[in-house]
Design a protein around this motif. Sequence first.
Motif, PDB file in Angstrom:
ATOM      1  N   VAL A 217       0.860  -1.182   0.000  1.00 22.92           N
ATOM      2  CA  VAL A 217       0.000   0.000   0.000  1.00 22.92           C
ATOM      3  C   VAL A 217       0.892   1.227   0.000  1.00 22.92           C
ATOM      4  N   VAL A 218       0.622   2.143  -0.926  1.00 24.55           N
ATOM      5  CA  VAL A 218       1.363   3.403  -1.028  1.00 24.55           C
ATOM      6  C   VAL A 218       0.423   4.539  -0.614  1.00 24.55           C
ATOM      7  N   PRO A 219       0.542   5.056   0.611  1.00 21.97           N
ATOM      8  CA  PRO A 219      -0.266   6.213   0.994  1.00 21.97           C
ATOM      9  C   PRO A 219       0.189   7.451   0.231  1.00 21.97           C
ATOM     10  N   ALA A 220      -0.762   8.289  -0.137  1.00 23.96           N
ATOM     11  CA  ALA A 220      -0.459   9.515  -0.876  1.00 23.96           C
ATOM     12  C   ALA A 220      -1.502  10.554  -0.478  1.00 23.96           C
ATOM     13  N   GLY A 221      -1.305  11.789  -0.906  1.00 25.49           N
ATOM     14  CA  GLY A 221      -2.266  12.834  -0.602  1.00 25.49           C
ATOM     15  C   GLY A 221      -2.503  12.968   0.893  1.00 25.49           C
ATOM     16  N   VAL A 222      -3.764  13.174   1.270  1.00 28.40           N
ATOM     17  CA  VAL A 222      -4.121  13.321   2.683  1.00 28.40           C
ATOM     18  C   VAL A 222      -3.866  12.027   3.452  1.00 28.40           C
ATOM     19  N   VAL A 223      -3.976  10.883   2.778  1.00 27.43           N
ATOM     20  CA  VAL A 223      -3.692   9.614   3.449  1.00 27.43           C
ATOM     21  C   VAL A 223      -2.232   9.590   3.911  1.00 27.43           C
ATOM     22  N   LEU A 224      -1.328  10.047   3.071  1.00 24.93           N
ATOM     23  CA  LEU A 224       0.084  10.090   3.454  1.00 24.93           C
ATOM     24  C   LEU A 224       0.300  11.038   4.626  1.00 24.93           C
ATOM     25  N   ASN A 225      -0.298  12.204   4.571  1.00 25.05           N
ATOM     26  CA  ASN A 225      -0.149  13.147   5.692  1.00 25.05           C
ATOM     27  C   ASN A 225      -0.646  12.530   6.999  1.00 25.05           C
ATOM     28  N   THR A 226      -1.739  11.774   6.920  1.00 24.99           N
ATOM     29  CA  THR A 226      -2.290  11.121   8.106  1.00 24.99           C
ATOM     30  C   THR A 226      -1.363  10.022   8.608  1.00 24.99           C
ATOM     31  N   VAL A 227      -0.817   9.234   7.695  1.00 23.18           N
ATOM     32  CA  VAL A 227       0.107   8.164   8.083  1.00 23.18           C
ATOM     33  C   VAL A 227       1.365   8.755   8.715  1.00 23.18           C
ATOM     34  N   LEU A 228       1.870   9.841   8.150  1.00 23.10           N
ATOM     35  CA  LEU A 228       3.055  10.485   8.733  1.00 23.10           C
ATOM     36  C   LEU A 228       2.764  10.961  10.154  1.00 23.10           C
ATOM     37  N   ARG A 229       1.592  11.542  10.366  1.00 26.25           N
ATOM     38  CA  ARG A 229       1.198  11.927  11.725  1.00 26.25           C
ATOM     39  C   ARG A 229       1.149  10.712  12.643  1.00 26.25           C
ATOM     40  N   ALA A 230       0.566   9.640  12.152  1.00 24.16           N
ATOM     41  CA  ALA A 230       0.440   8.433  12.967  1.00 24.16           C
ATOM     42  C   ALA A 230       1.801   7.873  13.359  1.00 24.16           C
ATOM     43  N   LEU A 231       2.804   8.088  12.529  1.00 21.41           N
ATOM     44  CA  LEU A 231       4.157   7.620  12.814  1.00 21.41           C
ATOM     45  C   LEU A 231       4.962   8.621  13.634  1.00 21.41           C
ATOM     46  N   GLY A 232       4.335   9.739  13.998  1.00 18.24           N
ATOM     47  CA  GLY A 232       4.987  10.708  14.865  1.00 18.24           C
ATOM     48  C   GLY A 232       5.741  11.806  14.163  1.00 18.24           C
ATOM     49  N   HIS A 233       5.576  11.946  12.863  1.00 14.69           N
ATOM     50  CA  HIS A 233       6.279  12.989  12.123  1.00 14.69           C
ATOM     51  C   HIS A 233       5.497  14.302  12.158  1.00 14.69           C
ATOM     52  N   ASP A 234       6.198  15.398  12.115  1.00 16.63           N
ATOM     53  CA  ASP A 234       5.595  16.729  12.052  1.00 16.63           C
ATOM     54  C   ASP A 234       5.248  17.030  10.598  1.00 16.63           C
ATOM     55  N   VAL A 235       3.968  17.262  10.310  1.00 16.23           N
ATOM     56  CA  VAL A 235       3.549  17.532   8.934  1.00 16.23           C
ATOM     57  C   VAL A 235       3.215  19.005   8.718  1.00 16.23           C
ATOM     58  N   GLY A 236       3.559  19.873   9.654  1.00 18.77           N
ATOM     59  CA  GLY A 236       3.365  21.304   9.469  1.00 18.77           C
ATOM     60  C   GLY A 236       1.917  21.660   9.220  1.00 18.77           C
ATOM     61  N   ALA A 237       1.687  22.433   8.165  1.00 18.07           N
ATOM     62  CA  ALA A 237       0.336  22.883   7.823  1.00 18.07           C
ATOM     63  C   ALA A 237      -0.252  22.048   6.693  1.00 18.07           C
ATOM     64  N   SER A 238       0.177  20.816   6.570  1.00 18.24           N
ATOM     65  CA  SER A 238      -0.310  19.944   5.492  1.00 18.24           C
ATOM     66  C   SER A 238      -1.806  19.674   5.634  1.00 18.24           C
ATOM     67  N   GLU A 239      -2.455  19.477   4.501  1.00 20.83           N
ATOM     68  CA  GLU A 239      -3.888  19.234   4.485  1.00 20.83           C
ATOM     69  C   GLU A 239      -4.199  17.884   5.133  1.00 20.83           C
ATOM     70  N   LEU A 240      -5.215  17.868   6.001  1.00 16.14           N
ATOM     71  CA  LEU A 240      -5.602  16.644   6.689  1.00 16.14           C
ATOM     72  C   LEU A 240      -7.037  16.229   6.378  1.00 16.14           C
TER      73      LEU A 240
END
Length: 394
Positions: A217-240
């Motif tokens: 599975v390749v997360p992209a778009g808002v899904v990727l931003n959500t996965v990055l958050r779930a992994l503890g990464h700072d996504v700044g002002a990225s769309e959620l």
Amino acid sequence: MASDPLAGVPLLAARPLARGERWVFSAGFNVPPALSGAATARIDSEAADLARLSDAGARVALLSHQGSHRDGTAGHLPHVAAYLSRVLERPVRYHPENASPGAVRAARRIRDGEIVLFGNTRLHAGEERGDPELARTFAELGDYVAVGGFSKAHRAHASNTGLLDHLPGWAAGSLAAEVRFLAPWAAGPGGAAVLGGRKPEKTLVGFAEMVGRLDLVVPAGVVLNTVLRALGHDVGASELGERPEACLRAARAALDAPGRTRVHVPTTVFTVPADQVGTEPARPVRIADGVPRGHAVVDFAVEPWALTGLSGAQRVLLAGTPSRHLDGYTHASEAILRALPADALLLGGDTTTELPWRGPASTGGGSALQFLVEGTTSVLDALRSRTESSRRTA
């Protein structure tokens, strides 16, 4: 999934039609006024059934949605009536209301063989929350309902499942055709998926259910931003997107679950200041360093192993545009499209409109995901249950 994915679903194609019958046709056009070849596919898919109803002398009150009341994008639909008039080679009148006494009177004045398109159902706040009173009012426009619009088949909305609480219903040809088309992609585990775009179902249904079933599975778009958050990464002002906290919980649960799936997490993303998306070039950022404050992720670098996995997968789905493609950020989208096998399947109206793809495609996004994951959709379940209920009470 049952051998016949339409088992128990009453089909409009099998129902004899009679002159003077009053039909509500629930479509899912959802197209902007600037119609293009790709955007009109959702209208074209209903043309054969509308012509058959009209030729039989039925009186058709046509309902559809466009945009959303929640974000102020819901508009009026005279452009759809004009387009249908050309395609069907007969006048399709437009009545801008749909849930007023005037709309009910207009429906009762429809002549044999005439089609009238009523106003956008999403001009009402109650449409998307399935308001039963709104559904009851919609039902006054006719005596029977044909449900098309596969793109909204996962929605429990007033003009969808709500209508079926009041009128006997049949699945339109467009709905049946999409289900039959998608059925081969729903068989068995394995394969790969790219899940992007902005809508929450890409995370709540797609990512949550496909992790553990697929190989990649390749997360992209808002899904990727959500996965990055779930992994503890700072996504700044990225769309959620909508329902960010529910999506975050679903992503965490999927990532924590045991399974065979390899989830692609990029080491490099591309960001721009959130207020300059589409006007400034994107800069690469190592995800380990975090997205700069006030910046948004608009694209990402796909790791070579993931591209190899996509190109070699037996079944591949792409649901949602991977990057902000129309804003000029095309690194991930172009790399993924080059890697996809020719028989990969693209899902969703935005996806199929925004990306240059000539292979198999479905304009259903969330509905296609629900069907591929569950083997059914909310509308198919409603059509089956109403049929079973009528048999029990007959």
